[in-house]
Design a protein around this motif. Structure first.
Motif, PDB file in Angstrom:
ATOM      1  N   ASN A 213      -0.045   9.758  -2.940  1.00  0.00           N
ATOM      2  CA  ASN A 213      -1.233  10.096  -2.162  1.00  0.00           C
ATOM      3  C   ASN A 213      -0.894  10.066  -0.669  1.00  0.00           C
ATOM      4  OD1 ASN A 213      -3.765  10.396  -1.067  1.00  0.00           O
ATOM      5  ND2 ASN A 213      -4.704   8.762  -2.279  1.00  0.00           N
ATOM      6  N   GLU A 214      -1.015  11.211  -0.020  1.00  0.00           N
ATOM      7  CA  GLU A 214      -0.651  11.312   1.402  1.00  0.00           C
ATOM      8  C   GLU A 214      -1.556  10.455   2.281  1.00  0.00           C
ATOM      9  OE1 GLU A 214       1.373  12.203   4.704  1.00  0.00           O
ATOM     10  OE2 GLU A 214       1.965  12.842   2.709  1.00  0.00           O
ATOM     11  N   GLU A 215      -2.840  10.393   1.959  1.00  0.00           N
ATOM     12  CA  GLU A 215      -3.787   9.621   2.771  1.00  0.00           C
ATOM     13  C   GLU A 215      -3.473   8.123   2.725  1.00  0.00           C
ATOM     14  OE1 GLU A 215      -8.561   8.591   2.919  1.00  0.00           O
ATOM     15  OE2 GLU A 215      -7.880  10.308   1.743  1.00  0.00           O
ATOM     16  N   THR A 216      -3.179   7.620   1.534  1.00  0.00           N
ATOM     17  CA  THR A 216      -2.881   6.196   1.381  1.00  0.00           C
ATOM     18  C   THR A 216      -1.576   5.821   2.076  1.00  0.00           C
ATOM     19  OG1 THR A 216      -3.991   6.232  -0.765  1.00  0.00           O
ATOM     20  CG2 THR A 216      -2.626   4.337  -0.303  1.00  0.00           C
ATOM     21  N   THR A 217      -0.559   6.670   1.926  1.00  0.00           N
ATOM     22  CA  THR A 217       0.712   6.362   2.572  1.00  0.00           C
ATOM     23  C   THR A 217       0.601   6.440   4.091  1.00  0.00           C
ATOM     24  OG1 THR A 217       1.429   8.655   2.283  1.00  0.00           O
ATOM     25  CG2 THR A 217       2.148   7.060   0.623  1.00  0.00           C
ATOM     26  N   SER A 218      -0.203   7.355   4.600  1.00  0.00           N
ATOM     27  CA  SER A 218      -0.357   7.423   6.060  1.00  0.00           C
ATOM     28  C   SER A 218      -1.117   6.204   6.577  1.00  0.00           C
ATOM     29  CB  SER A 218      -1.047   8.714   6.481  1.00  0.00           C
ATOM     30  OG  SER A 218      -2.388   8.730   6.035  1.00  0.00           O
ATOM     31  N   LYS A 219      -2.099   5.706   5.816  1.00  0.00           N
ATOM     32  CA  LYS A 219      -2.800   4.479   6.216  1.00  0.00           C
ATOM     33  C   LYS A 219      -1.844   3.288   6.199  1.00  0.00           C
ATOM     34  CE  LYS A 219      -7.548   5.529   4.841  1.00  0.00           C
ATOM     35  NZ  LYS A 219      -8.645   5.172   3.928  1.00  0.00           N
TER      36      LYS A 219
ATOM     37  N   LYS B 110       1.455   3.382   6.561  1.00  0.00           N
ATOM     38  CA  LYS B 110       2.380   3.523   7.697  1.00  0.00           C
ATOM     39  C   LYS B 110       1.698   3.083   8.989  1.00  0.00           C
ATOM     40  CE  LYS B 110       5.103   7.403   5.955  1.00  0.00           C
ATOM     41  NZ  LYS B 110       5.411   8.832   6.145  1.00  0.00           N
ATOM     42  N   ARG B 111       0.444   3.466   9.144  1.00  0.00           N
ATOM     43  CA  ARG B 111      -0.306   3.103  10.357  1.00  0.00           C
ATOM     44  C   ARG B 111      -0.491   1.592  10.445  1.00  0.00           C
ATOM     45  NH1 ARG B 111      -1.084   4.558  15.428  1.00  0.00           N
ATOM     46  NH2 ARG B 111      -2.887   3.450  16.178  1.00  0.00           N
TER      47      ARG B 111
ATOM     48  N   GLN C 218       0.828  -1.209   0.000  1.00  0.00           N
ATOM     49  CA  GLN C 218       0.000   0.000   0.000  1.00  0.00           C
ATOM     50  C   GLN C 218       0.866   1.264   0.000  1.00  0.00           C
ATOM     51  OE1 GLN C 218      -2.617  -0.273   3.362  1.00  0.00           O
ATOM     52  NE2 GLN C 218      -4.095  -1.560   2.289  1.00  0.00           N
ATOM     53  N   TYR C 219       1.958   1.211   0.723  1.00  0.00           N
ATOM     54  CA  TYR C 219       2.866   2.360   0.781  1.00  0.00           C
ATOM     55  C   TYR C 219       3.492   2.616  -0.589  1.00  0.00           C
ATOM     56  CZ  TYR C 219       6.510   5.466   2.499  1.00  0.00           C
ATOM     57  OH  TYR C 219       7.328   6.543   2.712  1.00  0.00           O
TER      58      TYR C 219
END
Length: 128
Positions: free
Chosen positions: A92-98, A100-101, A85-86
């Motif tokens: 896309n900032e939202e996808t990369t933050s998800k 990472k989480r 996903q990363y």
């Protein structure tokens, strides 16, 4: 960070291959336990004597080790999904933050499993 994650994934993969024999042992012990119970004519199980008492602690240990191994496999899958996903959501900032989480949650889960392993081992050794 990448080398640490890759090293953890490699170690867990090796552990999963080594724990496959534990799964077979659990199945054979369950089969043995079932035949021993069917062999009893009275239909009553006396806890603390006979074959059930000798198979029980070993069976609990093998099931515990199997659960710990499956937890490691779940960690590996979560880290791989988070990594993909990363990489896919690079812009896309939202996808990369998800992603990472998800990877952070996987590492936290692994730490919980690693903390539960010695506690479970201590309890099982105390029961024996």
């Amino acid at each position: 960070m990448k080398t640490i994650l890759l090293s953890l994934c490699l170690l867990l993969t090796i552990g999963l291959f080594l724990s496959s024999s534990a799964k077979a042992d659990v199945k054979s012990d369950l089969d043995k336990l079932g035949t021993d119970l069917n062999a009893k004519q009275s239909g009553q199980i006396i806890v603390g004597s006979g074959d059930l008492a000798t198979i029980g602690p070993g069976l609990i240990t093998k099931i515990f080790n199997l659960v710990i191994s499956v937890s490691g496999a779940i960690f590996l899958v979560m880290v791989l999904i988070g990594g993909v996903q990363y990489l896919v959501g690079a812009g896309n900032e939202e996808t990369t933050s998800k992603a990472k989480r998800l990877m952070l949650d996987a590492v936290i889960g692994l730490l919980l499993v690693l903390a539960a392993w010695p506690i479970g081992t201590f309890v099982i050794n105390t029961i024996k």
